[in-house]
Design a protein around this motif. Structure first.
Motif, PDB file in Angstrom:
ATOM      1  N   TYR A 221       0.858  -1.185   0.000  1.00 36.39           N
ATOM      2  CA  TYR A 221       0.000   0.000   0.000  1.00 36.39           C
ATOM      3  C   TYR A 221       0.895   1.236   0.000  1.00 36.39           C
ATOM      4  CZ  TYR A 221       0.902   1.081   4.940  1.00 36.39           C
ATOM      5  OH  TYR A 221       1.495   1.439   6.116  1.00 36.39           O
ATOM      6  N   ASP A 222       0.300   2.403  -0.124  1.00 34.34           N
ATOM      7  CA  ASP A 222       1.053   3.650  -0.192  1.00 34.34           C
ATOM      8  C   ASP A 222       1.445   4.105   1.215  1.00 34.34           C
ATOM      9  OD1 ASP A 222       2.159   6.074  -0.810  1.00 34.34           O
ATOM     10  OD2 ASP A 222       0.347   6.937  -1.710  1.00 34.34           O
ATOM     11  N   TYR A 223       2.446   3.441   1.780  1.00 38.02           N
ATOM     12  CA  TYR A 223       2.845   3.783   3.147  1.00 38.02           C
ATOM     13  C   TYR A 223       3.581   5.110   3.213  1.00 38.02           C
ATOM     14  CZ  TYR A 223       7.035   1.248   1.520  1.00 38.02           C
ATOM     15  OH  TYR A 223       8.113   0.799   0.797  1.00 38.02           O
ATOM     16  N   GLU A 224       4.116   5.575   2.104  1.00 40.13           N
ATOM     17  CA  GLU A 224       4.779   6.874   2.117  1.00 40.13           C
ATOM     18  C   GLU A 224       3.767   8.001   2.351  1.00 40.13           C
ATOM     19  OE1 GLU A 224       7.130   7.259  -1.383  1.00 40.13           O
ATOM     20  OE2 GLU A 224       8.677   5.871  -0.673  1.00 40.13           O
ATOM     21  N   THR A 225       2.594   7.878   1.730  1.00 44.00           N
ATOM     22  CA  THR A 225       1.549   8.874   1.965  1.00 44.00           C
ATOM     23  C   THR A 225       1.055   8.807   3.408  1.00 44.00           C
ATOM     24  OG1 THR A 225       0.811   8.999  -0.331  1.00 44.00           O
ATOM     25  CG2 THR A 225      -0.808   9.562   1.356  1.00 44.00           C
ATOM     26  N   ALA A 226       0.838   7.592   3.910  1.00 46.76           N
ATOM     27  CA  ALA A 226       0.383   7.437   5.299  1.00 46.76           C
ATOM     28  C   ALA A 226       1.403   8.022   6.271  1.00 46.76           C
ATOM     29  CB  ALA A 226       0.135   5.962   5.608  1.00 46.76           C
ATOM     30  N   ALA A 227       2.684   7.805   5.987  1.00 43.24           N
ATOM     31  CA  ALA A 227       3.748   8.338   6.846  1.00 43.24           C
ATOM     32  C   ALA A 227       3.798   9.857   6.767  1.00 43.24           C
ATOM     33  CB  ALA A 227       5.092   7.736   6.445  1.00 43.24           C
ATOM     34  N   ALA A 228       3.620  10.398   5.569  1.00 42.35           N
ATOM     35  CA  ALA A 228       3.640  11.854   5.404  1.00 42.35           C
ATOM     36  C   ALA A 228       2.488  12.510   6.154  1.00 42.35           C
ATOM     37  CB  ALA A 228       3.570  12.205   3.920  1.00 42.35           C
ATOM     38  N   LYS A 229       1.335  11.859   6.201  1.00 43.98           N
ATOM     39  CA  LYS A 229       0.188  12.397   6.938  1.00 43.98           C
ATOM     40  C   LYS A 229       0.491  12.474   8.437  1.00 43.98           C
ATOM     41  CE  LYS A 229      -3.669  10.988   3.963  1.00 43.98           C
ATOM     42  NZ  LYS A 229      -4.887  10.134   3.922  1.00 43.98           N
ATOM     43  N   ILE A 230       1.198  11.484   8.949  1.00 43.23           N
ATOM     44  CA  ILE A 230       1.570  11.489  10.368  1.00 43.23           C
ATOM     45  C   ILE A 230       2.460  12.692  10.666  1.00 43.23           C
ATOM     46  CG2 ILE A 230       2.962  10.269  12.095  1.00 43.23           C
ATOM     47  CD1 ILE A 230       1.877   7.647  10.942  1.00 43.23           C
ATOM     48  N   ARG A 231       3.426  12.934   9.806  1.00 42.48           N
ATOM     49  CA  ARG A 231       4.314  14.086  10.001  1.00 42.48           C
ATOM     50  C   ARG A 231       3.536  15.397   9.892  1.00 42.48           C
ATOM     51  NH1 ARG A 231       7.420  10.837   6.520  1.00 42.48           N
ATOM     52  NH2 ARG A 231       7.031  12.245   4.751  1.00 42.48           N
ATOM     53  N   ALA A 232       2.645  15.483   8.896  1.00 51.32           N
ATOM     54  CA  ALA A 232       1.867  16.710   8.678  1.00 51.32           C
ATOM     55  C   ALA A 232       0.952  17.017   9.855  1.00 51.32           C
ATOM     56  CB  ALA A 232       1.057  16.590   7.394  1.00 51.32           C
ATOM     57  N   ALA A 233       0.499  15.972  10.547  1.00 50.55           N
ATOM     58  CA  ALA A 233      -0.391  16.161  11.693  1.00 50.55           C
ATOM     59  C   ALA A 233       0.367  16.570  12.954  1.00 50.55           C
ATOM     60  CB  ALA A 233      -1.174  14.877  11.963  1.00 50.55           C
ATOM     61  N   GLY A 234       1.684  16.572  12.872  1.00 52.38           N
ATOM     62  CA  GLY A 234       2.490  16.928  14.036  1.00 52.38           C
ATOM     63  C   GLY A 234       2.639  15.798  15.034  1.00 52.38           C
ATOM     64  N   LEU A 235       2.380  14.587  14.608  1.00 51.43           N
ATOM     65  CA  LEU A 235       2.536  13.424  15.479  1.00 51.43           C
ATOM     66  C   LEU A 235       4.000  12.985  15.490  1.00 51.43           C
ATOM     67  CD1 LEU A 235      -0.691  11.502  14.384  1.00 51.43           C
ATOM     68  CD2 LEU A 235      -0.361  12.937  16.399  1.00 51.43           C
ATOM     69  N   PRO A 236       4.398  12.151  16.453  1.00 49.47           N
ATOM     70  CA  PRO A 236       5.811  11.791  16.576  1.00 49.47           C
ATOM     71  C   PRO A 236       6.422  11.238  15.283  1.00 49.47           C
ATOM     72  CG  PRO A 236       4.613  11.099  18.528  1.00 49.47           C
ATOM     73  CD  PRO A 236       3.584  11.591  17.550  1.00 49.47           C
ATOM     74  N   GLN A 237       7.583  11.750  14.935  1.00 43.41           N
ATOM     75  CA  GLN A 237       8.295  11.343  13.730  1.00 43.41           C
ATOM     76  C   GLN A 237       8.557   9.840  13.708  1.00 43.41           C
ATOM     77  OE1 GLN A 237       9.580  13.349  11.155  1.00 43.41           O
ATOM     78  NE2 GLN A 237      10.504  11.591  10.089  1.00 43.41           N
ATOM     79  N   SER A 238       8.809   9.269  14.859  1.00 42.17           N
ATOM     80  CA  SER A 238       9.120   7.841  14.921  1.00 42.17           C
ATOM     81  C   SER A 238       7.969   6.985  14.411  1.00 42.17           C
ATOM     82  CB  SER A 238       9.464   7.429  16.352  1.00 42.17           C
ATOM     83  OG  SER A 238       8.369   7.677  17.218  1.00 42.17           O
ATOM     84  N   LEU A 239       6.728   7.448  14.577  1.00 37.00           N
ATOM     85  CA  LEU A 239       5.576   6.693  14.099  1.00 37.00           C
ATOM     86  C   LEU A 239       5.512   6.704  12.576  1.00 37.00           C
ATOM     87  CD1 LEU A 239       2.913   7.861  16.694  1.00 37.00           C
ATOM     88  CD2 LEU A 239       4.328   5.801  16.733  1.00 37.00           C
ATOM     89  N   SER A 240       5.949   7.794  11.992  1.00 27.57           N
ATOM     90  CA  SER A 240       6.071   7.849  10.539  1.00 27.57           C
ATOM     91  C   SER A 240       7.148   6.884  10.046  1.00 27.57           C
ATOM     92  CB  SER A 240       6.412   9.290  10.114  1.00 27.57           C
ATOM     93  OG  SER A 240       6.714   9.356   8.747  1.00 27.57           O
ATOM     94  N   ASN A 241       8.288   6.872  10.730  1.00 28.98           N
ATOM     95  CA  ASN A 241       9.382   5.987  10.334  1.00 28.98           C
ATOM     96  C   ASN A 241       8.998   4.523  10.429  1.00 28.98           C
ATOM     97  OD1 ASN A 241      10.934   8.277   9.971  1.00 28.98           O
ATOM     98  ND2 ASN A 241      11.926   8.151  11.971  1.00 28.98           N
ATOM     99  N   ARG A 242       8.184   4.179  11.418  1.00 24.22           N
ATOM    100  CA  ARG A 242       7.790   2.769  11.591  1.00 24.22           C
ATOM    101  C   ARG A 242       7.061   2.248  10.369  1.00 24.22           C
ATOM    102  NH1 ARG A 242       6.407   1.140  17.757  1.00 24.22           N
ATOM    103  NH2 ARG A 242       7.206  -0.815  16.923  1.00 24.22           N
ATOM    104  N   LEU A 243       6.204   3.094   9.792  1.00 26.67           N
ATOM    105  CA  LEU A 243       5.468   2.654   8.605  1.00 26.67           C
ATOM    106  C   LEU A 243       6.406   2.399   7.438  1.00 26.67           C
ATOM    107  CD1 LEU A 243       2.260   4.877   8.510  1.00 26.67           C
ATOM    108  CD2 LEU A 243       2.643   2.706   9.671  1.00 26.67           C
ATOM    109  N   LEU A 244       7.421   3.237   7.304  1.00 28.57           N
ATOM    110  CA  LEU A 244       8.365   3.094   6.202  1.00 28.57           C
ATOM    111  C   LEU A 244       9.227   1.854   6.355  1.00 28.57           C
ATOM    112  CD1 LEU A 244       9.533   6.823   5.989  1.00 28.57           C
ATOM    113  CD2 LEU A 244       7.792   5.693   4.582  1.00 28.57           C
ATOM    114  N   GLN A 245       9.507   1.476   7.592  1.00 25.81           N
ATOM    115  CA  GLN A 245      10.425   0.376   7.864  1.00 25.81           C
ATOM    116  C   GLN A 245       9.729  -0.927   8.243  1.00 25.81           C
ATOM    117  OE1 GLN A 245      12.910   2.018  10.933  1.00 25.81           O
ATOM    118  NE2 GLN A 245      13.557   3.749   9.666  1.00 25.81           N
ATOM    119  N   GLY A 246       8.457  -0.832   8.633  1.00 29.09           N
ATOM    120  CA  GLY A 246       7.733  -2.028   9.056  1.00 29.09           C
ATOM    121  C   GLY A 246       8.268  -2.608  10.355  1.00 29.09           C
ATOM    122  N   VAL A 247       8.606  -1.711  11.298  1.00 25.53           N
ATOM    123  CA  VAL A 247       9.150  -2.203  12.582  1.00 25.53           C
ATOM    124  C   VAL A 247       8.434  -1.526  13.747  1.00 25.53           C
ATOM    125  CG1 VAL A 247      11.407  -2.727  11.637  1.00 25.53           C
ATOM    126  CG2 VAL A 247      10.975  -0.456  12.581  1.00 25.53           C
TER     127      VAL A 247
END
Length: 247
Positions: A221-247
């Motif tokens: 799926y488009d995890y880059e878009t989902a990760a970008a939304k997390i960053r745009a919302a001001g939520l923790p950066q690490s949660l965005s990174n988790r989607l990109l890495q699957g960890v």
């Protein structure tokens, strides 16, 4: 009936959209959502509305610990990042969406199966099933032959023989597994919205309650878009990174 089993969506619109489309293409006739609709991700309102629409059409849905945390004070074991997202999520949901989460049961039974977010032994304690001891405890807590649960974010499958022998393995995607009737089974499909096994592709499973066949799927799926939304919302950066890495 072919049942799609989805859990730990965690407000990930892109992952849920991909899994629902994948399941529909394969003829899913019913859907079961095993909790943690919200938390971590940037689209809690959309996810809650989507699951609510499916429930209105006959889907099963149970509550997860993040869903409960949005309605009350988070549990003492919830980490600071998750707590921060809980507070943010609460502000994103309207009264009807919060009421829907509040009305979700901890467990549900259908087609001879139990659906629960964490362990069936003590659903409200949110125990992680990370090994055979926890799996046996959960299986012994229900009369149902097959238990579906989430909470762990990694796919797993446990089975218990009539003589009490327990075994487990990590299933691979797109493989069909017969859940033979002489055994009891505990199925963890893995997370739709935040996989943690090193593979960022979304997880879900299909179960045929007539043939007792189970298939685990990994859905890109488009995890880059989902990760970008997390960053745009001001939520923790690490949660965005988790989607990109699957960890």
């Amino acid at each position: 009936m072919l049942i799609a089993i989805l859990t730990d969506i965690h407000a990930n619109r892109e992952a849920l959209t991909a899994c629902l489309a994948h399941a529909a293409e394969r003829g899913a006739q019913r859907y079961a959502f095993l909790g943690d609709l919200v938390g971590y991700g940037a689209d809690p309102a959309w996810v809650v509305d989507t699951v609510r629409e499916h429930v209105q059409q006959g889907a099963i849905a149970v509550s997860g610990n993040h869903d409960v945390a949005v309605l009350q004070e988070p549990g003492k074991h919830m980490n600071p990042q998750a707590r921060a997202v809980v507070e943010w999520t609460r502000a994103q949901l309207d009264e009807s969406q919060l009421a829907f989460l509040a009305g979700l049961p901890l467990t549900a039974e259908a087609s001879g199966c139990l659906f629960v977010h964490a362990s069936a032994a003590e659903p409200r304690q949110w125990e992680y099933i990370t090994g055979t001891n926890e799996a046996v405890k959960s299986m012994h807590a229900t009369r149902c032959r097959v238990t579906f649960c989430g909470h762990v974010h990694e796919p797993a499958l446990y089975n218990l023989s009539m003589t009490g022998k327990i075994s487990s393995f990590v299933p691979t995607g797109d493989s069909s597994i017969p859940l033979v009737t002489l055994r009891r089974w505990l199925v963890i499909p893995g997370s739709v919205g935040q996989p943690r096994d090193g593979n960022p592709a979304a997880c879900y499973a299909l179960y045929d309650d007539n043939s007792h066949e189970l298939i685990y799927f990994r859905v890109p799926y488009d995890y880059e878009t989902a990760a970008a939304k997390i960053r745009a919302a001001g939520l923790p950066q690490s949660l965005s990174n988790r989607l990109l890495q699957g960890v």
